[in-house]
Write an enzyme that holds these catalytic residues in place. Structure first.
Site, short mmCIF file in Angstrom:
data_model
loop_
_atom_site.label_atom_id
_atom_site.label_comp_id
_atom_site.label_asym_id
_atom_site.label_seq_id
_atom_site.Cartn_x
_atom_site.Cartn_y
_atom_site.Cartn_z
N PHE A 1 9.46 -16.52 29.34
CA PHE A 1 8.91 -15.19 29.09
C PHE A 1 9.34 -14.15 30.13
CE2 PHE A 1 5.53 -18.39 28.03
CZ PHE A 1 5.98 -18.60 26.72
N CYS A 2 10.56 -14.29 30.66
CA CYS A 2 11.05 -13.38 31.70
C CYS A 2 10.06 -13.25 32.84
CB CYS A 2 11.38 -12.01 31.11
SG CYS A 2 12.80 -12.01 30.00
N ALA A 3 9.41 -14.38 33.15
CA ALA A 3 8.49 -14.46 34.28
C ALA A 3 8.63 -15.87 34.87
CB ALA A 3 7.06 -14.18 33.84
#
Length: 458
Positions: free
Chosen positions: A375-377
């Site tokens: 999740f781009c985290a």
């Protein structure tokens, strides 16, 4: 038994009409079903009201600013009135500026480009990459993931107390996690930042679509968000807040619109006087339709009443959490614990399942769209999964066979346009997949887990 009750349904507002609510998709097992869009945290479907407003304006489209023709003047008024609408939606102070960008990522990169040269930036490792990565020309201090809201404030206070007291400082924090949906103590963090002479920017990409955001009430210095998460089409975003750093810096992009005067010098060069208004950082022809769609979404959410929208969304959050809690194999990811307030974003893993395989089965066999990955985290998901920070993992399907462990999670997200039936179908699908398994075989193809249509089926 359904996780919904008739009494609860009668007391809540109806979902807002969105584009695609009647779209049907084929199932690998045969037949079609209405698509359940449960990936709002990536991109929310556009509100029908927004689409209608844009369609009504489209025949009158013209280039903004300085045009003498009627359509150009109409478009300029529409563009600047949209700026005023967004300012009102965010509760901007009288001297704040609203700058239109392409996205939250663009907004935070813009802010990173204008921070003073000796600025120290403080960012939690829990941030989305859009707010974790832009600060490449600043001194960055990355803060460890807190496990309570109080610990988040304490961590920031200690870090700020240890910094050089004479230099400028900026704190960057999310309002609601794009992984867990948990709300962060923004007002308390802003107070801590200001007490130590620092400024604070709020990444409201996941907060603004689900909850009121008031710059003055939260006492933050800037807010950034994206139109495509606020029920508007792709390609537009906002950075709103204090103007001094923005006016003091060179334009984010150099070109027409940002310049007020340009003159040749006798030595052959050019002298440029840049605008001191928001136009300073809006060079080039702006995305007028994108800007207008954001303003339309702001109006639609305001008119619907955030109190009503929040109440209905919390009803859905409770239904999902109750349904998942009844499945022992499912682990919901959380920083602050089960009782932490959150928006409609929930991530989880399932024992014995590759997350990409599970998400693919939800889509192919039930017509449910969720997201899997990091999740781009990446640092946050690794922390939540208790994995080694160096363990291999990336956004998207891993090179792992269905059923093998992967450093990924599954995220379900929803909002103002989500009907009860989509949540009921999701909970039922998770229950059936865990208890009965997938009905189809899957394989990894070009980094995605997909149904294997050539294999003998289960």
């Amino acid at each position: 038994m359904s996780v919904f009750t008739a009494a609860a349904d009668q007391s809540l507002c109806a979902p807002l009409p969105v584009l695609g609510k009647d779209v049907t998709v084929p199932l690998v097992t045969g037949g079609e079903v209405t698509y359940a869009a449960l990936d709002y945290a990536a991109s929310a479907p556009a509100l029908q009201r927004v689409w209608d407003d844009v369609a009504a304006y489209a025949p009158y489209y013209g280039s903004v600013h300085r045009g003498a023709g009627y359509l150009s003047q109409l478009s300029t008024d529409l563009f600047e009135n949209s700026r005023a609408t967004v300012a009102e939606f965010l509760g901007c102070r009288a001297d704040d500026q609203v700058i239109f960008t392409r996205s939250t990522t663009d907004s935070l990169n813009l802010l990173a480009a204008v921070v003073p040269a000796d600025c120290q930036v403080f960012v939690y490792e829990t941030e989305h990459h859009a707010s974790l990565l832009p600060w490449r020309d600043a001194r960055v201090t990355y803060l460890n993931a807190p496990r309570t809201p109080a610990q988040a404030v304490e961590t920031l206070e200690r870090a700020l107390a240890d910094r050089d007291p004479y230099g400028p400082a900026l704190v960057c924090v999310t309002g609601a996690s794009n992984v867990t949906g948990e709300l962060w103590p923004v007002k308390e963090l802003a107070a801590a930042a200001h007490a130590h002479g620092a400024r604070i920017v709020l990444d409201a990409a996941q907060l603004a679509p689900h909850h009121p955001v008031d710059i003055a009430e939260l006492d933050v210095d800037w807010v950034a968000f994206s139109g495509h998460k606020l029920y508007a089409p792709f390609g537009s975003g906002v950075l709103a807040g204090r103007s001094d750093w923005l006016q003091a810096a060179e334009p984010y992009l150099a070109g027409g619109g940002a310049s007020r005067k340009v003159a040749r010098r006798t030595d052959g060069g050019v002298d440029v006087e840049w605008h001191s208004t928001a136009a300073r950082h809006e060079a080039g022809s702006p995305n007028v339709i994108g800007v207008y769609s954001i303003a339309s979404a702001c109006k639609a959410l305001t008119e619907a009443g955030f109190e009503n929208l929040v109440a209905r969304e919390q009803h859905l959050v409770g239904a999902v959490r109750a349904g998942l809690a009844g499945i022992p194999e499912v682990k919901v990811l959380s920083l602050f614990g089960d009782d932490a307030p959150r928006v409609g974003v929930i991530s989880f893993v399932v024992d014995g399942w590759n997350s990409s395989h599970f998400a693919a089965a939800l889509s192919a066999e039930y017509g449910i769209g969720v997201r899997d990955g990091l999740f781009c985290a990446h640092p946050l998901v690794r922390t939540l999964l208790g994995s080694d920070p160096q363990e291999v993992g990336e956004c998207g399907a891993p090179e792992a066979e269905p059923g093998e462990r992967s450093l990924n999670a599954i995220r379900v997200s929803f909002g103002a346009g989500t009907p009860d039936e989509h949540i009921e179908r999701f909970v039922r699908a998770v229950t059936e997949l865990v208890s009965e398994g997938a009905q189809w075989k899957y394989r990894t193809e070009d980094g995605r887990c997909v149904p294997d249509r050539g294999a003998a089926q289960l």
